[in-house]
Design a protein around this motif. Structure first.
Motif, mmCIF file in Angstrom:
data_model
loop_
_atom_site.group_PDB
_atom_site.id
_atom_site.type_symbol
_atom_site.label_atom_id
_atom_site.label_comp_id
_atom_site.label_asym_id
_atom_site.label_seq_id
_atom_site.Cartn_x
_atom_site.Cartn_y
_atom_site.Cartn_z
ATOM 1 N N VAL A 1 38.778 69.726 19.748
ATOM 2 C CA VAL A 1 39.414 70.939 19.209
ATOM 3 C C VAL A 1 40.122 71.732 20.319
ATOM 4 C CG1 VAL A 1 38.885 73.196 18.170
ATOM 5 C CG2 VAL A 1 37.882 71.115 17.216
ATOM 6 N N LEU B 1 38.050 64.796 12.095
ATOM 7 C CA LEU B 1 38.235 66.151 11.556
ATOM 8 C C LEU B 1 39.417 66.198 10.598
ATOM 9 C CD1 LEU B 1 37.601 68.260 14.800
ATOM 10 C CD2 LEU B 1 36.134 68.148 12.780
ATOM 11 N N THR C 1 40.077 69.085 7.351
ATOM 12 C CA THR C 1 39.751 70.367 7.986
ATOM 13 C C THR C 1 40.983 71.180 8.363
ATOM 14 O OG1 THR C 1 37.873 69.191 8.918
ATOM 15 C CG2 THR C 1 38.316 71.386 9.772
ATOM 16 N N GLN C 2 42.074 70.483 8.688
ATOM 17 C CA GLN C 2 43.225 71.230 9.212
ATOM 18 C C GLN C 2 43.845 72.151 8.174
ATOM 19 O OE1 GLN C 2 43.160 68.071 8.470
ATOM 20 N NE2 GLN C 2 45.171 67.153 8.198
ATOM 21 N N THR C 3 43.735 71.811 6.898
ATOM 22 C CA THR C 3 44.329 72.672 5.867
ATOM 23 C C THR C 3 43.274 73.399 5.037
ATOM 24 O OG1 THR C 3 44.440 70.755 4.394
ATOM 25 C CG2 THR C 3 46.444 71.314 5.620
ATOM 26 N N PRO D 1 38.629 78.407 5.740
ATOM 27 C CA PRO D 1 37.272 78.524 6.295
ATOM 28 C C PRO D 1 36.337 79.214 5.307
ATOM 29 C CG PRO D 1 38.735 80.141 7.282
ATOM 30 C CD PRO D 1 39.592 79.282 6.407
ATOM 31 N N ASP D 2 35.252 78.578 4.990
ATOM 32 C CA ASP D 2 34.313 79.153 4.025
ATOM 33 C C ASP D 2 32.911 78.609 4.305
ATOM 34 O OD1 ASP D 2 32.819 80.038 1.907
ATOM 35 O OD2 ASP D 2 34.232 79.388 0.352
ATOM 36 N N PRO D 3 31.986 79.459 4.680
ATOM 37 C CA PRO D 3 30.634 78.972 5.014
ATOM 38 C C PRO D 3 29.888 78.400 3.822
ATOM 39 C CG PRO D 3 30.681 81.377 4.974
ATOM 40 C CD PRO D 3 32.102 80.916 4.835
ATOM 41 N N ARG E 1 35.586 73.749 8.790
ATOM 42 C CA ARG E 1 36.604 74.666 9.307
ATOM 43 C C ARG E 1 35.947 75.979 9.761
ATOM 44 N NH1 ARG E 1 42.323 74.626 10.554
ATOM 45 N NH2 ARG E 1 42.533 76.719 11.376
ATOM 46 N N TYR E 2 34.999 76.449 8.966
ATOM 47 C CA TYR E 2 34.366 77.743 9.287
ATOM 48 C C TYR E 2 33.421 77.612 10.478
ATOM 49 C CZ TYR E 2 31.709 82.044 8.837
ATOM 50 O OH TYR E 2 31.112 83.251 9.093
ATOM 51 N N VAL F 1 35.427 74.311 13.611
ATOM 52 C CA VAL F 1 36.767 74.507 14.183
ATOM 53 C C VAL F 1 37.032 75.981 14.478
ATOM 54 C CG1 VAL F 1 39.243 74.273 13.760
ATOM 55 C CG2 VAL F 1 37.680 72.421 13.132
ATOM 56 N N ASN F 2 36.834 76.858 13.505
ATOM 57 C CA ASN F 2 37.169 78.265 13.746
ATOM 58 C C ASN F 2 36.169 78.954 14.659
ATOM 59 O OD1 ASN F 2 39.469 77.971 12.297
ATOM 60 N ND2 ASN F 2 39.076 79.640 10.864
ATOM 61 N N GLU F 3 34.926 78.567 14.609
ATOM 62 C CA GLU F 3 33.964 79.125 15.578
ATOM 63 C C GLU F 3 34.409 78.792 16.999
ATOM 64 O OE1 GLU F 3 31.270 80.918 15.993
ATOM 65 O OE2 GLU F 3 31.150 81.544 13.907
ATOM 66 N N GLN G 1 37.396 77.870 18.032
ATOM 67 C CA GLN G 1 38.671 78.514 18.366
ATOM 68 C C GLN G 1 38.464 79.998 18.676
ATOM 69 O OE1 GLN G 1 40.796 76.348 18.933
ATOM 70 N NE2 GLN G 1 41.977 75.635 17.170
ATOM 71 N N TYR G 2 37.635 80.641 17.895
ATOM 72 C CA TYR G 2 37.363 82.066 18.134
ATOM 73 C C TYR G 2 36.770 82.263 19.530
ATOM 74 C CZ TYR G 2 35.751 86.857 17.284
ATOM 75 O OH TYR G 2 35.546 88.203 17.355
#
Lengths: 175, 553
Positions: A51, A112, A117-119, A122-124, A133-134, A137-139, A141-142
Motif C-alpha cells: 500500500v 487487494l 478494495t480500490q473502489t 470504507p466501511d467497518p 478498505r476501512y 488500506v485507509n488505516e 494511508q491515514y
C-alpha cells in the motif's frame, strides 16, 4: 524516505502513547488475535509494503507502532483489524496458495485489487472489500499521510491531522 | 464513541427549585449569559438539548472529519429523528451541517473568525435606503465587543484601516500572515487592494488555560488541541461559579402565566420520556437562529395562538444568511496550502463601499454603479486538495498513488468572500406539522431564497476576486458566484430587534415585547446581517443582556 517511530507516534497524534510507548509491539495484537493462525502483524506489515510507495523505508516498525498504539486504545479497532487481516489471509491462500507475507509485493497489490478494495467505500461493517478498505488500506494511508515523513513525501511538512505547529505555514518553499 | 451511545451520566436531571435565570441553550450566548450571571451571584440553570461531548474524544472526531466514511453531519452527531427538518423553500438548506447541538453549540465546529460589525451595518436604512436600522448603534455595543474579545480570547492586530473604531488592542497577538498571504499581498498592491490580519478566536499563545494552536489543520469542524475557542469554556466557568447545567434535556415549550405577561417555566424532556418544569424568574432563549423561533412557535397558547412572543407575527421571519463567493485555481509556484485550517489575511476594503474602484501600481479594480450590499474578501490557507484526504479516497495506492498526490498538491490558491442578504419576510423558519421529531414536535421548515441585491453583490465579489487572481497569474479553475452560491451557516434575523412591537420581536435590550421576563441573546435578534461572521456580535449582545438581567434581578 525512512519512516520513524516518531512518525508513528505523530500519526497516533501524540496522546495515545504517552504512557505506553515502550510496549507498542505486535505481541499485544498477536496474543489477543482470535481469528487467524497467522500473526496479524506479519500480515499488516506485508500489506503495508504494497500500500505504501516503494520509496518508504522502515515500514515494519512504523506499522507496528501505529497499529498497536491504536489497538491499545480502541478494543473495537483491535478486533476489527485482526479479523480483517485474517480475512485477507484467507483470500490469499484461496487465490495465491500462500499467506500474504510469502507473496511478492506485486501479488499483494493484486490481491487487494482482486478483492475490489480500490473502489470500495470504507466501511467497518460492510462487505469484505469495504472492511479491507476501512481497516487496512485507509488505516495505513491515514497513518502514513498524517505523519511528518509521509507529508514530506508529498511536499507538505505539516500535513492535515498532524499538529506540527504554526511555523511551517509561514515559510516559503525555498527553505 | 458516539456521545448518544455512551452511557448517560447519573446526573440528576430533575428541575431545580425556582431559580433566578433559566438559560435555554449552551452555545456561546447561553454560556456567556450563564457565566456572567452566576459569577454575580445569581442562581442559574442551563438546559441543553444535546450532549456534553467528552474533550478526550476530539482526536477521534478530527479523524472522522478527515476520513471519507463519515458525512459532515456525523462529526458532531447531527442527524436522526432529533434533528429532522424540511426545506420547502426555493433553495435547499443543509441545516444539520450548519449547527451543532451540545454543550458548546455551533462553536464546536465553527471557523473561529471574530469581526466586529461596522457602524454602517447598524444604519442600513439610513445609509442605503434598504432593510432597517438597528435600534442600537455600534457605540452601544463597542464596550461589549471589547469584553467579548477578552472572553473569547481573540488573536488580532490593529492593522485594519477599514475596521470600526476601537481603543484597546486585541488580547492576543495576531497569527502571522501565511506564505500565500504574501503572494496575495503583492498582487493586491498591484491592483490597489489593501490586506490586513484576521481576528481569530484561536490562541496564538496560551490563554485562559487553553494551549496555543499547534496546526492540526482541521479547525472546522473540530480543533483537537483546544486552541480554538468553544463555548464549553464559558459553560464550565458558569458551573464553577455555581450554575447548574443539564445536557440532553431538549426544551419542549415555554409556559407563561395566566396573564400571558411572564414566562413561568421551561418544560423539558429527559431520555426516560418524562417531562419536567424548570421555573425561573427570568429566561434567556439562546438556541440559535433556527431553534429560537421554533421553540417560540411550539409554545403557542390561547393567549398566543400564533406562538409565544409573536404578537407581531414576525417570529421566524426575516431569516438571513451570509452567502459565499469564491474563486480559485493554480499557480506555477509553490503556495504551501493546508498547513493550518484557518485564515490569516482578509480585505474589508469593499465593505462600506462595495462599488468603489481601486487603483494599484499596475492595474485597477473597476468601480461599479450597482446597488450593492457589504462584502468582505478572504485569502484562504486551505486551497486545493489535502494529500491525506486525497489518499483516503483514491482508487489506487503505492507507487501509483504517490505521483498523483504530488501532482495534486502544492500550487493551489483560492479566495473567498462573504456577502450578507437583505432581511425579507418570506425567508422564514416555521413549523412543518407533517414531520415530527423524536418527541412528536413539528420540525423546523426553512423557506429560503436569495434576493437580487445579494446576487449582484456576489457578482461584484467575483469581479474583485478575478482582478486579484489574474494579477497574481492564477489559472482560475473554479468560481462560486451568484448562481451556485451556498450559505456560510450563520443564522440570523428570526426574532428581530426593534422599538416597535408591531415590527419586531425583541426590544433594544433583547427582551421580548410580549413577555417581560424573556430575553433572546442571539443572532436571531439581528436586524440586518452585515457580512461579518456573527459570533463576536452574538457574544457582545449576550454580555449586554447579562448586564441588563443582572440589573433587574
Amino acid at each position: 524516505m525512512e519512516l520513524t517511530r516518531r512518525d508513528a507516534l505523530a500519526a497516533l497524534t501524540g496522546t495515545v502513547v504517552a504512557g505506553s510507548a515502550g510496549a507498542l509491539t505486535w505481541d499485544r495484537l498477536d496474543e489477543n488475535g482470535e481469528s487467524s493462525e497467522r500473526p496479524t502483524g506479519e500480515t499488516l506489515t506485508a500489506l503495508a509494503e504494497a500500500v505504501y510507495p516503494s520509496a518508504v523505508e522502515n515500514v515494519g516498525e512504523f506499522v507496528e507502532t501505529y497499529v498497536v498504539g491504536r489497538a491499545s486504545e480502541r478494543p473495537e479497532y483491535e478486533r476489527g483489524v485482526a479479523e480483517t487481516a485474517a480475512l485477507v489471509e484467507a483470500y490469499a491462500v484461496d487465490w495465491f496458495d500462500a499467506p500474504v507475507p510469502e507473496l511478492a509485493r506485486e501479488e499483494r497489490d493484486q490481491l487487494l485489487r482482486q478483492l475490489g478494495t480500490q473502489t470500495a467505500d470504507p466501511d467497518p461493517d460492510g462487505t469484505d472489500a469495504e472492511r479491507v478498505r476501512y481497516y487496512i488500506v485507509n488505516e495505513l494511508q491515514y497513518a502514513l499521510y498524517t505523519s511528518p515523513t509521509g507529508g514530506e513525501l508529498v511536499g507538505i511538512d505539516n500535513p492535515q491531522g498532524h499538529g506540527g505547529g504554526t511555523e511551517s505555514y509561514r515559510r516559503g518553499p525555498e527553505r | 464513541m458516539s456521545a448518544d451511545e455512551t452511557e448517560e451520566s447519573e446526573q440528576d436531571r430533575t428541575p431545580s427549585d425556582r431559580v433566578d435565570v433559566c438559560v435555554v441553550g449552551a452555545g456561546p450566548a447561553g454560556g456567556l449569559v450563564a457565566h456572567r450571571l452566576a459569577d454575580r451571584g445569581h442562581d442559574v440553570v442551563v438546559l441543553e438539548a444535546g450532549p456534553r461531548f467528552d474533550p478526550a474524544d476530539r482526536l477521534e472526531r478530527m479523524e472522522r472529519a478527515i476520513r471519507p466514511i463519515h458525512g459532515d453531519d456525523e462529526v458532531w452527531e447531527m442527524s436522526g429523528p432529533r434533528d429532522e427538518f424540511t426545506t420547502p423553500g426555493e433553495l435547499f438548506y443543509p441545516l444539520n451541517v450548519a449547527r451543532v447541538k451540545g454543550v458548546g453549540g455551533s462553536t464546536l465546529h465553527w471557523q473561529g473568525m471574530v469581526m466586529r460589525l461596522h457602524e454602517s451595518d447598524f444604519e442600513r436604512r439610513s445609509r442605503d435606503g434598504v432593510a432597517d436600522d438597528w435600534p442600537i448603534a455600534y457605540g452601544d455595543l463597542r464596550p461589549y465587543y471589547a469584553e467579548a474579545e477578552s472572553a473569547l480570547g481573540v488573536a488580532g492586530a490593529s492593522d485594519n484601516p477599514f475596521a470600526p473604531p476601537r481603543e484597546e488592542p486585541h488580547p492576543l497577538p495576531a497569527f502571522e500572515p501565511s506564505h500565500s498571504d504574501s503572494l496575495f499581498a503583492e498582487a493586491c498592491e498591484r491592483v490597489g487592494v489593501t490586506t490586513h490580519a484576521v481576528p481569530n478566536a484561536r490562541n496564538s499563545e496560551p490563554y485562559d488555560d487553553r494551549s496555543a494552536c499547534v496546526g492540526y489543520g482541521t479547525c472546522k469542524p473540530v480543533c483537537p488541541s483546544g486552541a480554538k475557542y468553544t463555548a464549553e469554556s464559558h459553560v464550565e466557568k458558569a458551573e464553577e461559579a455555581g450554575a447548574r447545567v443539564l445536557d440532553r434535556v431538549p426544551v419542549q415549550r415555554l409556559e407563561h402565566d395566566s396573564a400571558g405577561e411572564r414566562v413561568e417555566a421551561a418544560v423539558y424532556a429527559t431520555s426516560d420520556g418524562e417531562e419536567h418544569r424548570q421555573e425561573a424568574r427570568a429566561f434567556a432563549l439562546a438556541c440559535g437562529g433556527v431553534e429560537n423561533p421554533r421553540l417560540l412557535l411550539l409554545s403557542e397558547s390561547e393567549q398566543y395562538p400564533d406562538g409565544l412572543a409573536n404578537s407581531s407575527g414576525l417570529v421566524g421571519r426575516h431569516f438571513m444568511e451570509h452567502l459565499f463567493a469564491g474563486m480559485g485555481g493554480t499557480l506555477e509556484r509553490r503556495t504551501r496550502q493546508n498547513h493550518v485550517g484557518f485564515i490569516t489575511s482578509e480585505s474589508h476594503q469593499f465593505y462600506d463601499d462595495p462599488g468603489a474602484g481601486a487603483e494599484g501600481t499596475e492595474s485597477s479594480v473597476p468601480p461599479s454603479d450597482d446597488d450593492l450590499g457589504p462584502l468582505k474578501l478572504e485569502f484562504l490557507n486551505y486551497a486545493g486538495p489535502s494529500p491525506v484526504e486525497t489518499a483516503l479516497s483514491a482508487e489506487t495506492w503505492g507507487d501509483d498513488l504517490l505521483p498523483q498526490l504530488r501532482e495534486g498538491y502544492g500550487n493551489h490558491v483560492a479566495m473567498g468572500a462573504l456577502v450578507g442578504q437583505l432581511p425579507r419576510a418570506e425567508n422564514r423558519i416555521t413549523l412543518d406539522p407533517e414531520t415530527t421529531d423524536d418527541h412528536g414536535n413539528p420540525v423546523p421548515a426553512i423557506y429560503w431564497r436569495i434576493d437580487d441585491r445579494t446576487k449582484r453583490t456576489l457578482a461584484r465579489a467575483n469581479e474583485i476576486q478575478r482582478t486579484i487572481l489574474e494579477s497574481l497569474g492564477v489559472d482560475i479553475e473554479w468560481t462560486v458566484g451568484p448562481d451556485n452560491t451556498g450559505p456560510a451557516y450563520h443564522h440570523m434575523g428570526t426574532t428581530r430587534m426593534g422599538t416597535d412591537p408591531e415590527s419586531s420581536v425583541v426590544d433594544p435590550q433583547l427582551r421580548t415585547h410580549d413577555l417581560s421576563n424573556l430575553w433572546i441573546p442571539s443572532s436571531s435578534a439581528f436586524v440586518t446581517s452585515g457580512a461579518m461572521n456573527p459570533t463576536l456580535t452574538i457574544a457582545a449582545l449576550a454580555l449586554r443582556v447579562a448586564d441588563d438581567l443582572d440589573s433587574r434581578l
